[in-house]
Every structure is written in C-alpha cells, then in structure tokens.
Scaffold this motif. Sequence first.
Motif, PDB file in Angstrom:
ATOM      1  N   ARG A 260       4.181   2.893   3.288  1.00  0.00           N
ATOM      2  CA  ARG A 260       4.954   4.125   3.469  1.00  0.00           C
ATOM      3  C   ARG A 260       5.377   4.350   4.911  1.00  0.00           C
ATOM      4  O   ARG A 260       6.252   5.166   5.173  1.00  0.00           O
ATOM      5  N   GLY A 261       4.765   3.632   5.846  1.00  0.00           N
ATOM      6  CA  GLY A 261       5.165   3.832   7.221  1.00  0.00           C
ATOM      7  C   GLY A 261       4.107   3.398   8.205  1.00  0.00           C
ATOM      8  O   GLY A 261       3.209   2.618   7.875  1.00  0.00           O
ATOM      9  N   VAL A 262       4.241   3.937   9.415  1.00  0.00           N
ATOM     10  CA  VAL A 262       3.404   3.533  10.542  1.00  0.00           C
ATOM     11  C   VAL A 262       2.726   4.772  11.114  1.00  0.00           C
ATOM     12  O   VAL A 262       3.336   5.836  11.239  1.00  0.00           O
ATOM     13  N   MET A 263       1.460   4.612  11.456  1.00  0.00           N
ATOM     14  CA  MET A 263       0.671   5.695  12.054  1.00  0.00           C
ATOM     15  C   MET A 263      -0.300   5.073  13.058  1.00  0.00           C
ATOM     16  O   MET A 263      -1.072   4.180  12.701  1.00  0.00           O
ATOM     17  N   PRO A 264      -0.270   5.506  14.329  1.00  0.00           N
ATOM     18  CA  PRO A 264      -1.128   4.869  15.336  1.00  0.00           C
ATOM     19  C   PRO A 264      -2.601   5.242  15.247  1.00  0.00           C
ATOM     20  O   PRO A 264      -3.439   4.586  15.869  1.00  0.00           O
ATOM     21  N   VAL A 265      -2.946   6.274  14.477  1.00  0.00           N
ATOM     22  CA  VAL A 265      -4.337   6.731  14.411  1.00  0.00           C
ATOM     23  C   VAL A 265      -5.097   5.918  13.362  1.00  0.00           C
ATOM     24  O   VAL A 265      -4.706   5.889  12.197  1.00  0.00           O
TER      25      VAL A 265
ATOM     26  N   THR B  51       0.820  -1.206   0.000  1.00  0.00           N
ATOM     27  CA  THR B  51       0.000   0.000   0.000  1.00  0.00           C
ATOM     28  C   THR B  51       0.854   1.256   0.000  1.00  0.00           C
ATOM     29  O   THR B  51       1.970   1.253   0.524  1.00  0.00           O
ATOM     30  N   ASP B  52       0.305   2.317  -0.580  1.00  0.00           N
ATOM     31  CA  ASP B  52       0.979   3.610  -0.474  1.00  0.00           C
ATOM     32  C   ASP B  52       0.450   4.397   0.723  1.00  0.00           C
ATOM     33  O   ASP B  52       0.678   5.593   0.843  1.00  0.00           O
ATOM     34  N   GLY B  53      -0.221   3.691   1.640  1.00  0.00           N
ATOM     35  CA  GLY B  53      -0.667   4.278   2.888  1.00  0.00           C
ATOM     36  C   GLY B  53       0.169   3.773   4.055  1.00  0.00           C
ATOM     37  O   GLY B  53       1.335   3.378   3.888  1.00  0.00           O
ATOM     38  N   VAL B  54      -0.439   3.777   5.256  1.00  0.00           N
ATOM     39  CA  VAL B  54       0.272   3.403   6.476  1.00  0.00           C
ATOM     40  C   VAL B  54      -0.566   2.411   7.289  1.00  0.00           C
ATOM     41  O   VAL B  54      -1.772   2.289   7.091  1.00  0.00           O
ATOM     42  N   ILE B  55       0.117   1.703   8.183  1.00  0.00           N
ATOM     43  CA  ILE B  55      -0.569   0.779   9.090  1.00  0.00           C
ATOM     44  C   ILE B  55      -0.183   1.106  10.529  1.00  0.00           C
ATOM     45  O   ILE B  55       0.624   2.000  10.782  1.00  0.00           O
ATOM     46  N   ARG B  56      -0.748   0.347  11.468  1.00  0.00           N
ATOM     47  CA  ARG B  56      -0.352   0.490  12.867  1.00  0.00           C
ATOM     48  C   ARG B  56      -0.115  -0.885  13.477  1.00  0.00           C
ATOM     49  O   ARG B  56      -0.226  -1.898  12.778  1.00  0.00           O
TER      50      ARG B  56
END
Length: 207
Positions: free
Chosen positions: A119-124, A99-104
């Motif tokens: 692309r990275g990690v995001m807790p929200v 994905t070109d989004g993020v996960i947590r």
Amino acid sequence: MNDIAAFDGISPTILAELLGREHVMDIGIRPLWSSPPRVAGPAFTVRCPPGDNLMLHAAIYRAEPGSVIVVEAGDVDYALAGGNVCAIARRRGVAAFVTDGVIRDLAEVRELGFPVFARGVMPVPGVKKAVGPLNVPVRCGGVEVHPGDIVVADEEGVVVTPGARREQVLLEARKKLAEEARETLDTWQEAHRARVDGILAEGGFTD
C-alpha cells in the motif's frame, strides 16, 4: 515445465477474466517501483497484528525458494520490512512480497530489484513481539489467500489462483492465449463492434 512456473507466462488480466473479481486484490496493492518483472509463485502466508512485523521477519527464513510471501498487515502506520529484510528474502530465493501493509527503505529495495507489492512506504518500523502461526489463511487486498495458492503479480495487479484450481485455470489460460494469438485486430474490431452495437440496439439506442 511444472504448472507453477508456467504461470509466469500468464498475465493478471487473463487470470482476472477467468477467475473473477473476488480473486483480484484491490488497486491499493501496487508495485512500489516502476515496471517490476512479473512474479508468480505459491503463497507463503503471514499475519501481522497492528504495529508488529515479527512473523514476516520469521517467514523470510522459512519460505521455500520461489514463494511469494503474502502478508495480512494490521495497519499502514508501521513498516513491515526494510532494505535488509528484502535483501535477505531475495538472497534466499523469495520471489516477492505482497502485503496490504507498508515497507520502508524503498530506494534500497528498488536498487535490489526485489519486487514488493504493497500500500505504500512508511519510515517508522514496527516492533517484534507478537508470535503467531505461519501459513494459515489470510486476507490481503480483499482476497482470501491460502498457503500454496498461486499468486501472479505485475504492474497490472495481483491475482490469486486457488491451489486446487491451478491446473484447470492454467489450461483455460493457455487456451485463451492461443485464441488471442490467432485473432487479428481487424477480426477483433469486427466482433467487438457487432457486440457493442447489438447491446445498444437492445437498449433502444438508435443513433
């Protein structure tokens, strides 16, 4: 061995040379834990609007085992998935998320051993409101991906082989691998030196 499974043995570097830059996702799409196994499988495509992850969560129950779920995300401000979603995807036989989004919940995902390229990690977390179609063409990491295209991903990158070209590309990749296996480092160096020196000479380099 079917031709999709055979792509497990082909590295992204080989495929990139055969297919060209337009089939290689940008460097922002990377494995979220170190040294993941190479994954190869048909794309199951998803599009999520900004802040919403509903259709990815729907996809994990609809993708066939062995599929690589490829998600065009609307942003990188809200997570598309977390540990439980990745665990269910893995349980149902999904090969990976790209994905070109993020996960947590990265620690959980890493412990599961579920490959995620993002692309990275995001807790929200995102919300679940926007209903849309699944398995339509998407754009992820700068590459247009159609359902059934063959996605190969490892720590070298993510390459997408158009479904209609998979047999031809597989034959060409196997030929290239066989040629490389026969070539020693000494013969590679000799040919490489000759090529480099020839280009230098054509450019007027005399040292």
